[in-house]
Each structure stands twice: as structure tokens, then as C-alpha cells.
Scaffold this motif. Structure first.
Motif, PDB file in Angstrom:
ATOM      1  N   ALA B  38       0.826  -1.197   0.000  1.00  0.00           N
ATOM      2  CA  ALA B  38       0.000   0.000   0.000  1.00  0.00           C
ATOM      3  C   ALA B  38       0.864   1.250   0.000  1.00  0.00           C
ATOM      4  O   ALA B  38       0.546   2.235  -0.678  1.00  0.00           O
ATOM      5  N   ILE B  39       1.989   1.208   0.735  1.00  0.00           N
ATOM      6  CA  ILE B  39       2.850   2.393   0.800  1.00  0.00           C
ATOM      7  C   ILE B  39       3.471   2.680  -0.559  1.00  0.00           C
ATOM      8  O   ILE B  39       3.456   3.817  -1.034  1.00  0.00           O
ATOM      9  N   VAL B  40       3.995   1.637  -1.214  1.00  0.00           N
ATOM     10  CA  VAL B  40       4.597   1.849  -2.536  1.00  0.00           C
ATOM     11  C   VAL B  40       3.550   2.376  -3.506  1.00  0.00           C
ATOM     12  O   VAL B  40       3.755   3.393  -4.191  1.00  0.00           O
ATOM     13  N   PHE B  41       2.396   1.707  -3.515  1.00  0.00           N
ATOM     14  CA  PHE B  41       1.339   2.112  -4.441  1.00  0.00           C
ATOM     15  C   PHE B  41       0.880   3.537  -4.140  1.00  0.00           C
ATOM     16  O   PHE B  41       0.764   4.369  -5.038  1.00  0.00           O
ATOM     17  N   GLY B  42       0.675   3.819  -2.834  1.00  0.00           N
ATOM     18  CA  GLY B  42       0.191   5.133  -2.425  1.00  0.00           C
ATOM     19  C   GLY B  42       1.165   6.242  -2.788  1.00  0.00           C
ATOM     20  O   GLY B  42       0.755   7.293  -3.286  1.00  0.00           O
ATOM     21  N   LEU B  43       2.461   5.999  -2.557  1.00  0.00           N
ATOM     22  CA  LEU B  43       3.449   7.043  -2.842  1.00  0.00           C
ATOM     23  C   LEU B  43       3.489   7.361  -4.327  1.00  0.00           C
ATOM     24  O   LEU B  43       3.507   8.531  -4.717  1.00  0.00           O
ATOM     25  N   PHE B  44       3.462   6.315  -5.152  1.00  0.00           N
ATOM     26  CA  PHE B  44       3.524   6.581  -6.594  1.00  0.00           C
ATOM     27  C   PHE B  44       2.241   7.226  -7.082  1.00  0.00           C
ATOM     28  O   PHE B  44       2.270   8.096  -7.963  1.00  0.00           O
ATOM     29  N   LEU B  45       1.098   6.826  -6.471  1.00  0.00           N
ATOM     30  CA  LEU B  45      -0.175   7.451  -6.830  1.00  0.00           C
ATOM     31  C   LEU B  45      -0.155   8.925  -6.445  1.00  0.00           C
ATOM     32  O   LEU B  45      -0.626   9.791  -7.197  1.00  0.00           O
ATOM     33  N   LEU B  46       0.438   9.207  -5.271  1.00  0.00           N
ATOM     34  CA  LEU B  46       0.535  10.589  -4.796  1.00  0.00           C
ATOM     35  C   LEU B  46       1.354  11.426  -5.770  1.00  0.00           C
ATOM     36  O   LEU B  46       0.965  12.540  -6.143  1.00  0.00           O
ATOM     37  N   ILE B  47       2.497  10.866  -6.195  1.00  0.00           N
ATOM     38  CA  ILE B  47       3.353  11.593  -7.137  1.00  0.00           C
ATOM     39  C   ILE B  47       2.591  11.862  -8.431  1.00  0.00           C
ATOM     40  O   ILE B  47       2.642  12.945  -9.002  1.00  0.00           O
ATOM     41  N   ARG B  48       1.827  10.863  -8.849  1.00  0.00           N
ATOM     42  CA  ARG B  48       1.079  10.995 -10.110  1.00  0.00           C
ATOM     43  C   ARG B  48      -0.005  12.057  -9.972  1.00  0.00           C
ATOM     44  O   ARG B  48      -0.217  12.854 -10.880  1.00  0.00           O
ATOM     45  N   THR B  49      -0.722  12.050  -8.822  1.00  0.00           N
ATOM     46  CA  THR B  49      -1.823  13.010  -8.676  1.00  0.00           C
ATOM     47  C   THR B  49      -1.315  14.414  -8.407  1.00  0.00           C
ATOM     48  O   THR B  49      -1.977  15.393  -8.761  1.00  0.00           O
ATOM     49  N   LEU B  50      -0.116  14.537  -7.783  1.00  0.00           N
ATOM     50  CA  LEU B  50       0.452  15.876  -7.599  1.00  0.00           C
ATOM     51  C   LEU B  50       0.810  16.493  -8.943  1.00  0.00           C
ATOM     52  O   LEU B  50       0.967  17.704  -9.054  1.00  0.00           O
ATOM     53  N   GLY B  51       0.928  15.658  -9.944  1.00  0.00           N
ATOM     54  CA  GLY B  51       1.217  16.161 -11.278  1.00  0.00           C
ATOM     55  C   GLY B  51       2.690  16.063 -11.590  1.00  0.00           C
ATOM     56  O   GLY B  51       3.542  16.408 -10.781  1.00  0.00           O
ATOM     57  N   LEU B  52       3.006  15.544 -12.785  1.00  0.00           N
ATOM     58  CA  LEU B  52       4.395  15.448 -13.194  1.00  0.00           C
ATOM     59  C   LEU B  52       4.775  16.744 -13.881  1.00  0.00           C
ATOM     60  O   LEU B  52       4.049  17.252 -14.721  1.00  0.00           O
ATOM     61  N   ARG B  53       5.906  17.291 -13.476  1.00  0.00           N
ATOM     62  CA  ARG B  53       6.332  18.563 -14.061  1.00  0.00           C
ATOM     63  C   ARG B  53       7.674  18.410 -14.750  1.00  0.00           C
ATOM     64  O   ARG B  53       8.436  17.496 -14.469  1.00  0.00           O
ATOM     65  N   LEU B  54       7.948  19.367 -15.617  1.00  0.00           N
ATOM     66  CA  LEU B  54       9.229  19.362 -16.323  1.00  0.00           C
ATOM     67  C   LEU B  54      10.350  19.634 -15.316  1.00  0.00           C
ATOM     68  O   LEU B  54      11.404  19.018 -15.342  1.00  0.00           O
ATOM     69  N   VAL B  55      10.100  20.596 -14.420  1.00  0.00           N
ATOM     70  CA  VAL B  55      11.032  20.827 -13.315  1.00  0.00           C
ATOM     71  C   VAL B  55      10.419  20.137 -12.109  1.00  0.00           C
ATOM     72  O   VAL B  55       9.451  20.616 -11.539  1.00  0.00           O
ATOM     73  N   PRO B  56      10.954  18.958 -11.728  1.00  0.00           N
ATOM     74  CA  PRO B  56      10.248  18.134 -10.750  1.00  0.00           C
ATOM     75  C   PRO B  56      10.343  18.673  -9.327  1.00  0.00           C
ATOM     76  O   PRO B  56      11.314  19.344  -8.963  1.00  0.00           O
TER      77      PRO B  56
END
Lengths: 102, 242
Positions: B38-56
Motif C-alpha cells: 500500500a505504501i509503494v502504491f500510495g506514494l507513486f499514486l501521490l506523485i502521479r496526482t500531484l502532477g508530473l512537471r518538467l522541473v520536478p
């Protein structure tokens, strides 16, 4: 799906960088130690199993131990050879230029 | 205070469940495994929902760093044209890493300190490499047992040695992770027992536990790294056949 994840910044963290010798060294150290022991123990276990099933009491474990030790040495030797190869590759100037390009 | 330092590795079922007469009672380890996932899935989901940016941002930088590193491993050991193994390798790395690090939280459980768990990983990887090998090379895959350029008299002996060294791979993979995690946690338990049983000088072993905890964090990372490196190496080995 190549566009979905943008890989934009270079690796800045030292430990995670490609040719970090500390990380590679620790990896090799943990690998070599267990591989030698694992192969020897597995050979002995197989010999013991042969003894148990075929009733060849002392011989199975003896031969198994010798073959296991040989296999362990072979694995360690191969790992050590790849290690040397890696070092040569890292010192190769043409490879560094390639990395800069990519 | 006279507690067995191996006491915290014991598992007891929570409640009782059975399915068609098979005991499927849940225990602490299973919940921790789910938590790791759940932690791995949640963290990656969080990164995805925060939005991927060109300048991360911070999260995205860390994720990119890890993923670039893992992609480098796949490129180095398996080959650039074999990137389809990347998701598997990355999933394995993050799962082992999260399980190892969760185990450092007091009161939780280290599932990688169970030989059953690491053994399952290793045997799965071993069977997978066999499938890949036979799928790619057919019966020529058996040629991996005969190293190139050896005298013909030695071939029967070399086949036995090669079979042992082949079978030792999953064995060493499983034992390495299991032994390192178990050893670290046993040391922590012994030091804790010492600090509780000694008078005022018990502060010293307690200080050591803090230091060892830092070391364990490093071991957690390194063991996850080694496990994935070797997985890549074994997959690459059966694809390239030496």
C-alpha cells in the motif's frame, strides 16, 4: 507509454549514480561472501540427500562437498572477472563520452 | 528482563480463518506485507496526482532518481532492447525496500526476515529465468551448462558443477536477504534487552541501538539493491548465455 514519465534531471545523488565505487564495492562484498558459502552448502546438502536416498553413506556428502566447493569457487571467480571488466569499462574514455551524449 | 532475542520473529495467527479446510489465518506478517504494498502504491499514486512537471518537485525527483537508477541496472545487465523487464525489476526493488524499511519501525514486523518470503521471491525468479531461457533459446539453453572452450574429458564434471552453481543462485539470493535482515534485528533485540536489564550503564547499549538502527537503514537499502542487481544479472545471463 514512453511520454508518460518524463525523465528530466540527471542523477545528482552520489550513492545512486552509475559508477559509484562504494555502492558497487559493497554489492560485490555481500555477493561474494554468500555465494561461496551457498554453493558449498548446497553441494553438501545434495550429497547428503544422495546418501539418504541411495544408502551410500560417507561418499555422497564427500563428493557433494567437493563439487559444491568447486562450484562456489567458480561462481566467485566469474564474479571477480566481471568486476575487473567493469573497472576497465569505466576507465575507458570513449564510454564516458557516450554517457555525456545520452 | 530475560527475553529471548528471537522472540520478535515469532508469528501468531490473529483470529482463525479457513477456506475448504485449509488454514488461511492472517498474521502480523501478512498485514505488514499489505502495508508495504500500500505504501509503494500510495506514494507513486501521490506523485502521479500531484502532477508530473518538467522541473520536478521533491517527491518526483526522488522517484525519478530511483527509476533512472533501476533503468540503468536493466540497461547494464539485461540490455537496452529488453526494457520490458523494467516494471518487474522496479516493482521487486520497491517492494523489498518498503518491507525492509517498515521492519525498522518499532513494533512492526520485517517480513524479509522470514526465509519463506525471500525463498518464494528467489524460487519465483529462478523459475522465471528458466522459462525465459528455454523460451528464447529452446533446447540450446542447456548449452549454458557447458562453458565454452573446455576439454571434452572435463565436460561431465563441469555439468555437475554448473548445475550446482545454477541451483545455488536462488539459494544464495534467498539466504542473503533473510540472513542480513534477521542478523540486524537480532542485534537490535539483544542490545535492547541489555539496556533494559543493566542499571544506569544501560544507556550505552541504548545509544548503540540508535547507531545500529542507522546501519540497518543502510542495510535495508543495500539488500534491496543487491537483490535487484542479481535478479537483473540472472535474467541477463540466461538471455545472453554468458
Amino acid at each position: 507509454m514512453s511520454g508518460s514519465f518524463r525523465l528530466s534531471i540527471p542523477c545528482r545523488n552520489k550513492l545512486m549514480s552509475k559508477g559509484n565505487s562504494f555502492r558497487q564495492g559493497i554489492g560485490i562484498a555481500f555477493r561474494l561472501g554468500t555465494e561461496l558459502v551457498a554453493a558449498t552448502m548446497l553441494g553438501a546438502l545434495m550429497g547428503y540427500a544422495a546418501d539418504y536416498f541411495f544408502d551410500t553413506k560417507p561418499w555422497g556428502i564427500l563428493v557433494g562437498l567437493i563439487f559444491g566447493a568447486a562450484a562456489g569457487c567458480l561462481t566467485v571467480y566469474r564474479t571477480a572477472m566481471t568486476l575487473q571488466f567493469d573497472e576497465e569499462e569505466n576507465n575507458d574514455p570513449s564510454r564516458k563520452e557516450e554517457e555525456k551524449d545520452s | 528482563m530475560n527475553e529471548n532475542p528471537l522472540h520478535h520473529f515469532e508469528l501468531h495467527p490473529i483470529g482463525h480463518l479457513s477456506l475448504f479446510g485449509i488454514d488461511i489465518s492472517l498474521n502480523k506478517a501478512i498485514f505488514i506485507m499489505w502495508a508495504g504494498l500500500a505504501i509503494v502504491f500510495g506514494l507513486f499514486l501521490l506523485i502521479r496526482t500531484l502532477g508530473l512537471r518538467l522541473v520536478p518537485g521533491k517527491m518526483q525527483s526522488i522517484a525519478e532518481m530511483f527509476l533512472l537508477f533501476l533503468r540503468g541496472l536493466v540497461d547494464d545487465f539485461i540490455g537496452k532492447e529488453e526494457r520490458k523487464f523494467f516494471p518487474f525489476v522496479a516493482a521487486l526493488f520497491f517492494f523489498i525496500l518498503s518491507c525492509n524499511t517498515i521492519g525498522l519501525i518499532p513494533g512492526s514486523y520485517t517480513i524479509t526476515s522470514q526465509l519463506v518470503v525471500t525463498g518464494t521471491f528467489a524460487i519465483f525468479i529462478f523459475i522465471m529465468t528458466l522459462f525465459i531461457g528455454f523460451g528464447r533459446h529452446g533446447l540450446h539453453f542447456l548449452g549454458i551448462l557447458v562453458p565454452a572452450g573446455i576439454p571434452k574429458i572435463l565436460i561431465p564434471m563441469m555439468i555437475v558443477i554448473e548445475i550446482i552453481s545454477m541451483l545455488a543462485r536462488p539459494f544464495s539470493l534467498a539466504v542473503r536477504l533473510f540472513a542480513n535482515m534477521t542478523a540486524g534485528h537480532t542485534i537490535l533485540a539483544v542490545l535492547f534487552a541489555m539496556s533494559l536489564s543493566l542499571p544506569w550503564i544501560g544507556v550505552l547499549p541504548f545509544g548503540f541501538t540508535v547507531a545500529i538502527n542507522g546501519l540497518e537503514l543502510m542495510v535495508a537499502f543495500i539488500q534491496a539493491y543487491i537483490f535487484t542487481t542479481l535478479t537483473c544479472f540472472y535474467i541477463g545471463d540466461v538471455i545472453k548465455m554468458h
